[in-house]
Design a protein around this motif. Structure first.
Motif, short mmCIF file in Angstrom:
data_model
loop_
_atom_site.label_atom_id
_atom_site.label_comp_id
_atom_site.label_asym_id
_atom_site.label_seq_id
_atom_site.Cartn_x
_atom_site.Cartn_y
_atom_site.Cartn_z
N SER A 228 -108.56 53.90 23.31
CA SER A 228 -107.60 52.42 23.37
C SER A 228 -107.17 52.26 22.63
CB SER A 228 -109.11 52.37 22.52
OG SER A 228 -109.63 52.72 21.28
N GLN A 229 -106.82 53.15 22.22
CA GLN A 229 -105.60 53.46 21.12
C GLN A 229 -104.29 53.53 21.45
OE1 GLN A 229 -105.97 54.00 17.01
NE2 GLN A 229 -108.45 54.02 17.08
N HIS A 230 -104.25 54.20 22.78
CA HIS A 230 -102.75 54.95 23.17
C HIS A 230 -101.63 55.51 21.83
CE1 HIS A 230 -103.86 53.26 27.07
NE2 HIS A 230 -104.21 52.42 26.35
N PRO A 231 -102.86 56.67 21.54
CA PRO A 231 -102.30 56.52 19.54
C PRO A 231 -100.69 57.74 19.46
CG PRO A 231 -103.73 58.19 19.43
CD PRO A 231 -103.80 56.96 20.76
N LYS A 232 -99.35 57.70 19.07
CA LYS A 232 -98.79 58.52 19.48
C LYS A 232 -98.75 60.16 18.76
CE LYS A 232 -94.20 59.90 17.31
NZ LYS A 232 -94.90 60.72 16.13
N LEU A 233 -99.34 60.96 19.10
CA LEU A 233 -100.10 62.14 19.01
C LEU A 233 -99.35 62.48 17.71
CD1 LEU A 233 -102.28 62.46 21.53
CD2 LEU A 233 -102.81 61.04 19.28
N PRO A 234 -99.44 63.96 17.02
CA PRO A 234 -98.65 65.01 16.94
C PRO A 234 -98.32 66.60 17.55
CG PRO A 234 -100.81 65.52 15.77
CD PRO A 234 -101.02 63.90 16.70
N THR A 235 -97.44 66.85 17.27
CA THR A 235 -97.29 68.43 18.37
C THR A 235 -98.79 69.40 17.90
OG1 THR A 235 -96.18 69.65 16.56
CG2 THR A 235 -94.63 67.91 17.74
N ALA A 236 -99.57 69.16 16.98
CA ALA A 236 -99.90 70.25 16.61
C ALA A 236 -101.78 69.99 15.75
CB ALA A 236 -99.52 71.10 15.89
N PHE A 237 -102.74 70.39 16.16
CA PHE A 237 -103.74 69.78 15.06
C PHE A 237 -104.60 70.94 14.27
CE2 PHE A 237 -104.14 65.67 18.61
CZ PHE A 237 -104.39 64.78 17.00
N PHE A 238 -105.23 70.52 13.29
CA PHE A 238 -106.02 71.69 13.21
C PHE A 238 -107.54 70.95 13.31
CE2 PHE A 238 -109.19 72.61 9.59
CZ PHE A 238 -109.55 73.71 9.53
N ALA A 239 -108.63 71.57 13.69
CA ALA A 239 -110.01 70.59 13.60
C ALA A 239 -111.24 71.16 13.08
CB ALA A 239 -109.96 70.70 15.33
N ASP A 240 -111.87 70.29 12.01
CA ASP A 240 -112.38 71.46 11.56
C ASP A 240 -113.83 72.56 11.06
OD1 ASP A 240 -112.06 69.89 8.93
OD2 ASP A 240 -113.57 67.98 9.56
N ASN A 241 -114.21 72.38 13.56
CA ASN A 241 -114.53 73.22 13.52
C ASN A 241 -114.77 73.92 15.15
OD1 ASN A 241 -116.27 71.54 14.69
ND2 ASN A 241 -118.17 72.27 13.15
N ASP A 242 -114.84 74.70 15.79
CA ASP A 242 -114.61 75.12 17.02
C ASP A 242 -115.25 73.86 17.71
OD1 ASP A 242 -112.93 77.31 16.98
OD2 ASP A 242 -114.68 78.56 16.82
N ILE A 243 -116.10 73.56 17.59
CA ILE A 243 -117.45 72.81 18.75
C ILE A 243 -116.32 71.19 18.39
CG2 ILE A 243 -119.10 70.87 18.67
CD1 ILE A 243 -121.03 73.73 17.65
N ILE A 244 -115.67 70.78 17.61
CA ILE A 244 -115.26 70.18 17.13
C ILE A 244 -113.85 69.72 18.17
CG2 ILE A 244 -113.51 68.00 15.81
CD1 ILE A 244 -115.87 68.87 14.02
N ALA A 245 -112.86 71.13 18.11
CA ALA A 245 -112.01 71.11 18.87
C ALA A 245 -112.39 71.05 20.33
CB ALA A 245 -111.27 72.78 18.41
N LEU A 246 -113.02 71.81 20.76
CA LEU A 246 -113.56 72.41 22.56
C LEU A 246 -113.69 70.83 22.86
CD1 LEU A 246 -115.37 75.48 21.95
CD2 LEU A 246 -113.27 74.70 22.98
N GLY A 247 -114.12 69.60 22.45
CA GLY A 247 -114.51 68.43 22.88
C GLY A 247 -113.81 68.10 22.98
N ALA A 248 -112.92 67.72 22.21
CA ALA A 248 -110.95 66.49 22.00
C ALA A 248 -110.75 67.75 22.88
CB ALA A 248 -110.34 67.19 20.21
N MET A 249 -110.82 69.62 23.22
CA MET A 249 -109.35 69.04 23.45
C MET A 249 -109.72 68.87 25.29
SD MET A 249 -108.90 73.07 22.79
CE MET A 249 -108.57 74.20 24.48
N LYS A 250 -110.93 68.82 25.76
CA LYS A 250 -111.44 68.51 26.91
C LYS A 250 -111.06 66.88 26.78
CE LYS A 250 -115.55 67.01 29.97
NZ LYS A 250 -117.12 67.32 29.54
N ALA A 251 -111.16 66.25 26.39
CA ALA A 251 -110.41 64.70 25.92
C ALA A 251 -109.52 64.57 26.44
CB ALA A 251 -110.70 64.08 24.82
#
Length: 342
Positions: A233-256
């Motif tokens: 929906s937003q087609h955002p400019k993304l950073p080169t790296a992310f820190f995620a609050d936990n693995d579950i959030i990280a893995l869900g985001a990775m798939k997307a």
């Protein structure tokens, strides 16, 4: 000389028969009467810590979005159970859900059971939720959260230093555009992790870019859906790296991210938190922060038993250290060049 039922009767204003019934859990006694008698019995030492033979893990769910049937909490419970067994205490598990119709009655039973000490899993709780446990007639130790204004000892994760070190690892790999994938449900652990994230940026002279912060539902499916919607929906400019609050959030985001054509780590690097078993078999395997869940549960039990035996005049906080686990989800852009956004 230990006081008797007669003294409690005189102090409470209730008859000896009523006091005896309350202390022996007999008869039909009003809640207000029970509370007054048990409180006085506790204060004068009639109900003593030496009677405690059970430890009850109270799993308190406020919304159920963070505490659930995950490997993190399974390992935590295993550490609690094994240490209780070794130390000669019976372990019980009590699930309290703030939205349940029997919440008030169940909470009352927990707070007024003088033979069972409480290990309160407070992951989802705010200070106002935990304050009611100050009324407990038995010792209480808080697990997985910390409330400096409340009179409880706690066993927690060293969130701030752990995340600061992880973000500085990213910086050491050449990343200066770093985003934070956050839980849309705020808990104390996630607040501390955000503080560690911001502390690392500040100490390294990097300004926070709010557009790189993304809030996702803290479940695997929820994080995936929210991230997919955000990207489409937003087609955002993304950073080169992310820190995620936990693995579950990280893995869900990775798939997307991957389904949207964004490669990990070639386009975006990512670090999680917890070191769940899924991290080793994800593609790529997830760099993360390992929490020794069983040790954390074991330490909490040992501290609570010490409190049962020796008492505790002043609350204290024990932070369990973590271990950084380097896997395949972070690109060193000093040697590989800036990620090529697909």
């Amino acid at each position: 000389m230990k006081v008797g039922i007669k003294t409690i009767s005189e102090l409470s204003g209730f008859s000896i028969a009523t006091v005896s019934n309350v202390l022996n859990n007999k008869g039909s006694i009003s809640r207000d009467t029970k509370e007054k008698v048990l409180q006085i019995a506790h204060e004068v030492g009639y109900i003593g810590k030496e009677k405690i033979s059970n430890i009850q893990l109270v799993v308190y769910k406020k919304h159920g979005q963070v505490v659930g049937d995950t490997p993190f909490f399974s390992a935590l419970i295993e550490g609690i159970e094994s240490t209780c067994r070794v130390c000669g205490f019976q372990m019980e598990i009590c699930n309290i859900n703030k939205s349940s119709i029997d919440y008030d009655e169940l909470l009352y039973q927990v707070l007024h059971n003088q033979s069972t000490a409480i290990l309160l899993l407070a992951t989802e709780l705010l200070a106002e939720d935990v304050a009611v446990f100050e009324q407990s007639l038995s010792p209480v130790l808080v697990l997985d959260s910390w409330y400096p204004k409340l009179n409880f000892s706690s066993v927690t994760i060293n969130n701030i230093d752990s995340v600061q070190n992880a973000v500085e690892y990213l910086i050491g790999k050449g990343h200066i555009e770093i985003g934070h994938i956050k839980s849309s449900y705020l808990i104390q652990n996630f607040r501390e992790r955000e503080y560690g994230f911001l502390k690392a940026l500040e100490l390294n002279g990097i300004s926070r870019n709010d557009s790189y912060d993304i809030s996702l539902t803290p479940t695997m499916d929820g994080a995936y859906r929210d991230m997919k919607d955000f990207l489409q929906s937003q087609h955002p400019k993304l950073p080169t790296a992310f820190f995620a609050d936990n693995d579950i959030i990280a893995l869900g985001a990775m798939k997307a991210l991957q389904e949207t054509g964004i490669r990990i780590p070639q386009d975006i690097s990512i670090i999680g938190f917890d070191d769940l078993p899924f991290c080793e078999i994800s593609s790529p395997s997830l760099t993360t922060i390992k929490v020794d869940k069983e040790q954390m549960g074991s330490m909490a039990v040992k501290m609570l038993i010490d409190y049962i035996i020796n008492g505790n005049s002043r609350p204290f906080k024990l932070s369990v250290s973590t271990e950084f686990i380097e896997r395949e989800s972070v690109l060193d852009i000093r040697t590989n060049g800036k990620p090529d956004k697909a």
